[in-house]
Enzyme design. Structure first.
Site, short mmCIF file in Angstrom:
data_model
loop_
_atom_site.label_atom_id
_atom_site.label_comp_id
_atom_site.label_asym_id
_atom_site.label_seq_id
_atom_site.Cartn_x
_atom_site.Cartn_y
_atom_site.Cartn_z
N THR A 183 39.56 123.01 21.00
CA THR A 183 38.21 122.74 21.50
C THR A 183 38.03 123.24 22.93
O THR A 183 36.94 123.66 23.31
CB THR A 183 37.93 121.23 21.44
OG1 THR A 183 37.97 120.80 20.07
CG2 THR A 183 36.57 120.89 22.02
N SER A 215 43.81 123.39 16.29
CA SER A 215 45.14 122.80 16.25
C SER A 215 45.45 122.13 14.92
O SER A 215 46.63 121.88 14.61
CB SER A 215 45.33 121.80 17.39
OG SER A 215 44.57 120.63 17.20
N THR A 262 43.17 119.14 20.46
CA THR A 262 43.59 117.75 20.61
C THR A 262 44.12 117.11 19.32
O THR A 262 44.84 116.11 19.39
CB THR A 262 42.43 116.89 21.14
OG1 THR A 262 41.32 116.97 20.23
CG2 THR A 262 41.99 117.37 22.52
N ASP A 263 43.79 117.68 18.16
CA ASP A 263 44.17 117.01 16.91
C ASP A 263 45.68 116.90 16.73
O ASP A 263 46.16 115.89 16.21
CB ASP A 263 43.56 117.74 15.71
CG ASP A 263 42.08 117.45 15.56
OD1 ASP A 263 41.58 116.51 16.19
OD2 ASP A 263 41.41 118.18 14.80
#
Length: 336
Positions: free
Chosen positions: A18, A67, A100-101
């Site tokens: 992101t 990710s 971030t995942d």
């Protein structure tokens, strides 16, 4: 004449996510309808002019992915590249921009396998750069500031998000959208205050230079599955992992790693077949106690201490690369 002080030399490794995302102009100010991984690492630097005062940056684009698309092979590639950068004399620290995942998983893997005391910092964003209140620029500035600071050395891999500094051993994404989406059950290590790290605690468990795992000695990761508990579970989920070739399965149990009565014979059967069963908790915090609710000694299963299921998968896989059996793997979880 006094010579200007040299700036720390920081390698910035872009992997997408992101923080490298953007929404089309017609979408307006949005933090949801965007495409991740479209902005390069070099462009991210250009968008944050104050970075030039903090460090001398060298950017490279290792990956350009969401990710969620990380695989073990890509994780190995990231660790090898970070390790290679850390041994260079012209690199004082490394910052990885990451979605971030799965950031917590990549950070933990680097924490366990990269043999360097140099600062290694991961950061990302909860909102794309096109959002009105984009958090990526300040997160990147803070991550570079932490990586460039001498006090960050030897603390293991760090995650810097929302002005907080977290250890890769503990941190997890705990909210789908908020800027304070990352948290650690034992609290952050510190915070970024007036452009510099301020520390409150240190990591007691082994990492980086004190870890027994070394990315230089790891060619592949053994397959380890994760099964998350819910009402009315089926053994077919476990059998599918066995059929796929999993050498261990993380049982993400209720509460303290609880195993339903109807699954206890299944886990014992799989252990008897040579598939290591690793009991974790699906709640994401708190220790799993050996032999509580389930006879781990009789089954030959392993408990994860306080590691969450995604990190338990990685630690179990690393233990298997060293030939660990159930007893040896249990000791690994106690240590790390």
């Amino acid at each position: 004449m006094t010579q200007p002080q040299a700036r720390p030399r920081i390698a910035l490794v872009g992997t997408g996510g992101t923080i490298a995302g953007a929404a089309p102009a017609q979408a307006g100010d949005t933090s949801a309808a965007y495409q991740s991984a479209v902005v390069t690492a070099a462009d991210l630097i250009e968008r944050v002019p104050p970075l030039a005062r903090v460090a001398e940056l060298q950017a490279e684009q290792l990956l350009q992915i969401d990710s969620a698309d990380f695989t073990d092979d890509l994780l190995l590639a990231l660790a090898r590249r970070v390790a290679a950068l850390c041994v260079r004399d012209d690199v004082d620290g490394v910052v990885v921009t990451h979605g971030t995942d799965t950031m917590e998983e990549s950070a933990y893997f680097l924490h366990l396998t990269v043999k360097s005391a140099k600062p290694i910092v991961l950061t990302g964003a909860m909102r794309p750069g096109t959002a009105l209140a984009a958090d990526g620029p300040v997160n990147l500035l803070h991550a570079v500031a932490v990586a460039a600071h001498a006090s960050s050395a030897g603390r293991g891999v760090l995650v810097v998000m929302n002005e907080e500094i977290h250890s890769a051993r503990d941190v997890a994404k705990v909210h789908a959208m908020r800027l304070d989406a990352f948290a650690s059950p034992h609290g952050p290590l510190g915070a970024v205050v007036e452009g510099a790290p301020r520390w409150w605690r240190a990591v007691a468990r082994p990492h980086t230079t004190s870890s027994e795992f070394d990315i230089a000695a790891i060619d592949t990761l053994p397959l380890v599955g994760v099964v998350t508990s819910h009402g009315h579970m089926r053994r077919e989920l476990y059998d599918a992992w066995v059929t796929a070739g999993a050498r261990a399965i993380v049982h993400a149990g209720f509460g303290g790693g609880t195993v339903p009565a109807y699954l206890k014979p299944v886990l014992a059967e799989l252990c008897a077949q040579g598939v290591l069963m690793v009991r974790a908790s699906r709640v994401g915090a708190g220790p799993v106690i050996r032999n509580a609710n389930f006879d781990d000694d009789a089954c030959g299963s392993v408990v994860t201490d306080d590691q969450n299921p995604p990190r338990a998968r990685l630690l179990a896989a690393l233990a298997l690369t060293c030939g660990a059996d159930a007893a040896a793997m249990q000791q690994v979880f106690w240590r790390y």
